[in-house]
Design a protein around this motif. Structure first.
Motif: not given
Lengths: 210, 391
Positions: A150, A180-182, B241, B300, B302, B325, B327
């Motif tokens: 992040t 951490c990519t969004t 993820r 999590e 995210t 979160d 992030s």
């Protein structure tokens, strides 16, 4: 006569514990064209990707198949006509500056290679200027940036700005991926796509290939 | 028993406490130092400055600086607990990992066989080192790996947790983490690619490695219990993820009985045990509950974890801990956004108890004011009977 391509396809897609390299050696010795074996391996990887997306296979299975594929390609390469591997175009891949995680990046490299792309892997902790240099040197159609931390998301922006300053941004599409990519990062840094996993990455780069 | 201990125990035992407890992972110097008004260790600068780094490299080649590195981890454990108390948390995850060795001014190894890059945050604090690769390539490397320092871990952990408990244990329910998880220790010491090949072709060797780390983890639970801390963390990232890294049935086959044994060991000593795995663990939640853990963290958002869905699926069997979160929300979020996220989490997981509010991880850029907003919002919206319910 043995149907070696079918046996290779089956062994790779079923993740045969013996692996595919003994089978490939046997097939080459028996005179099976390397191009047929390469095609079988690519088809098997597509099947592995399909099973991953359907939830039958997991990350470890993808990685295992990718490792088998890499070994197999090493064996086949001397027997392939020049330009056969990587015919779909060049992609630059790296993990961004400040981040040294490479599992996801290596997996995407293996999957893209098996799908017929030439992949220039710049490694991990790669500064923006190295990406710019590679784009200038290798003339890729796309760049893939992997990032897990992040705290290092700003490195994506550095690559985008570097390519813009060098007048190269319009020549390449940029995809990002990693823990951490969004979608917000896609918008914030003006990149072109977000891949949630290696299979989606192949789909994204394939849609951009000319 | 203190009010905070009672509150946390009620949540862990799936009862409604007086208020939703709040906890955090206190494993970054940046956060602990900022809360306590402490400065970064000046020695860290010597490692970063190119002029002094060369001298450090020469010194490091002659000595491992073992006492200095262990002392740094000891300081982090003490400061983390003190900062958690200062922030008004009910519980905290306190890490004491006396496993690192300097390899150069830029690299660390650990006693298990990982190689890391040194990480220093923008204020000059040492940050969690970044894993780079495993140094164990196969059975020969593993059997030859020096394990003397590994065998000393329980004694060190016992000493430091005893002191931390004495200092902060009245004001804080401490969950101690003293080692990496079984899966992480197995794959990270050899690299993931090597691990998946071993899982397919060298199952016997892998089982031996996992059993070794399982024995060690149980010894560490004993050491932590003897030190008097009430909780233990088994941190083992099983997922990334979008899902588990291994087939859940393979996870069960390789690790399930070991996890059960660790949870049983903790329970037999009167401890609670929390299982932590980053990533999307939706499909693993029933397994984690079956293994006997009291709580699961961090759910999590995210990674696509849905707190309400987790509550429906396993909320009657295991306490949920998370899922704010880090992030964006706890770095740049507005006060209103933090408040709303806390309300939503409590609305979804709070009813009936069995929920502890917590950030979903830690990193040096987390904002202290936002952590305070989180605590204040939990005090406002987390009082039982709850004002709002997800039902």
């Amino acid at each position: 006569m043995e149907d070696y391509p079918e046996r290779v396809r089956s062994a790779l897609s079923e993740l045969d514990p013996e692996g595919i390299t003994p089978l490939l050696s046997e097939a080459l010795e028996a005179g099976t064209p390397a191009t047929d074996l390469l095609r079988a391996m690519s088809e098997a990887m597509t099947e592995v990707g399909r099973r991953f997306e359907s939830g039958e296979y997991f990350l470890a299975d993808l990685v295992l198949a990718g490792e088998e594929m890499k070994e197999g390609l090493r064996l086949l390469e001397p027997h392939l006509p020049k330009g056969e591997a990587g015919a779909k175009g060049t992609v630059i891949m790296c993990t961004v500056r400040g981040d040294i995680h490479d599992i996801g990046k290596n997996l995407v490299v293996n999957m893209l290679t098996s799908a017929g792309f030439r992949v220039v892997d710049l490694g991990v902790d790669v500064p923006a200027e190295k990406v710019v240099e590679a784009v200038r040197r290798e003339s890729p159609f796309a760049v893939g940036l992997s990032i897990l931390l992040t705290t290092m998301v700003g490195s994506i922006g550095e690559v985008v700005e570097g390519l813009q300053s060098a007048g190269l941004r319009d020549r390449v599409k940029i995809a990002i991926g990693g823990a951490c990519t969004t979608p917000e990062l896609v918008e914030r840094y003006g990149v072109d796509a977000l891949g949630r996993d290696a299979v989606e990455a192949v789909r994204i780069f394939s849609s951009w290939a000319t | 028993m203190s009010e905070k201990h009672r509150r946390v125990l009620d949540a862990l035992e799936l009862r409604e406490p007086d208020r939703v407890p709040v906890m955090d992972l206190m494993n970054e110097f940046a956060v602990a130092n900022a809360v306590l008004g402490k400065r970064p260790n000046p020695l860290t600068r010597l490692l970063v400055d190119p002029r002094t780094a060369r001298i450090c490299d020469r010194l490091i080649a002659r000595t491992s600086f073992l006492p200095l590195v262990d002392q740094t981890m000891d300081t982090l454990a003490h400061r983390g607990a003190a900062a958690a108390v200062a922030l008004g948390y009910d519980a905290a995850w306190i890490t004491y990992l006396p496993v690192f060795r300097l390899r150069s001014s830029k690299e660390l190894t650990d006693v298990f066989g990982r190689l890391y890059e040194m990480s220093v945050d923008r204020d000059g604090n040492l940050a969690s080192p970044v894993y780079r690769e495993g140094l164990i390539r196969g059975p020969e490397d593993w059997y030859a790996w020096p394990k003397r320092e590994i065998f000393r871990l329980p004694e060190k952990v016992n000493r430091v947790f005893r002191n931390v408990q004495k200092e902060s244990g009245e004001d804080l329910f401490i969950f101690g983490l003293a080692n990496y998880g079984l899966f992480e220790n197995a794959w990270q010491t050899m690299g993931f690619e090597r691990f998946v090949v071993a899982a397919r072709k060298e199952r016997g060797f892998l089982r031996r490695v996992i059993a070794f780390y399982s024995d060690l983890q149980c010894m560490l639970v004993e050491a932590a219990a003897d030190a008097g801390i009430p909780g233990f963390v088994l941190g083992d990232d099983l997922a990334y993820r979008s899902g588990p890294m291994l087939n859940p049935s393979l996870i069960e086959e390789l690790f399930g009985d070991h996890y059960r044994r660790i949870a049983e060991t903790a329970h037999s000593l009167g401890m609670k045990v929390l299982f932590h795995s980053c990533g999307n663990i939706s499909s693993l939640l029933p397994f984690i509950a079956d293994w006997g853990f009291d709580a699961v963290h961090p759910l999590e958002p995210t990674a696509g974890m849905n707190l309400a869905a987790a509550k429906r699926e396993v909320g009657g069997r295991i306490c949920l801990v998370g899922n704010l979160d880090i992030s964006y929300l706890l770095v740049e979020g507005t006060r209103e956004e933090v408040e709303e996220a806390v309300r939503q989490a409590i609305r979804e997981a709070g009813p009936g108890g069995g929920f502890i509010l917590a950030p979903d991880h830690s990193h040096p850029r987390i904002s202290i004011p936002r952590l305070r907003w989180m605590v204040e919002a939990a005090h406002r919206w987390g009082v039982y009977p709850l004002q709002e319910s997800g039902d």
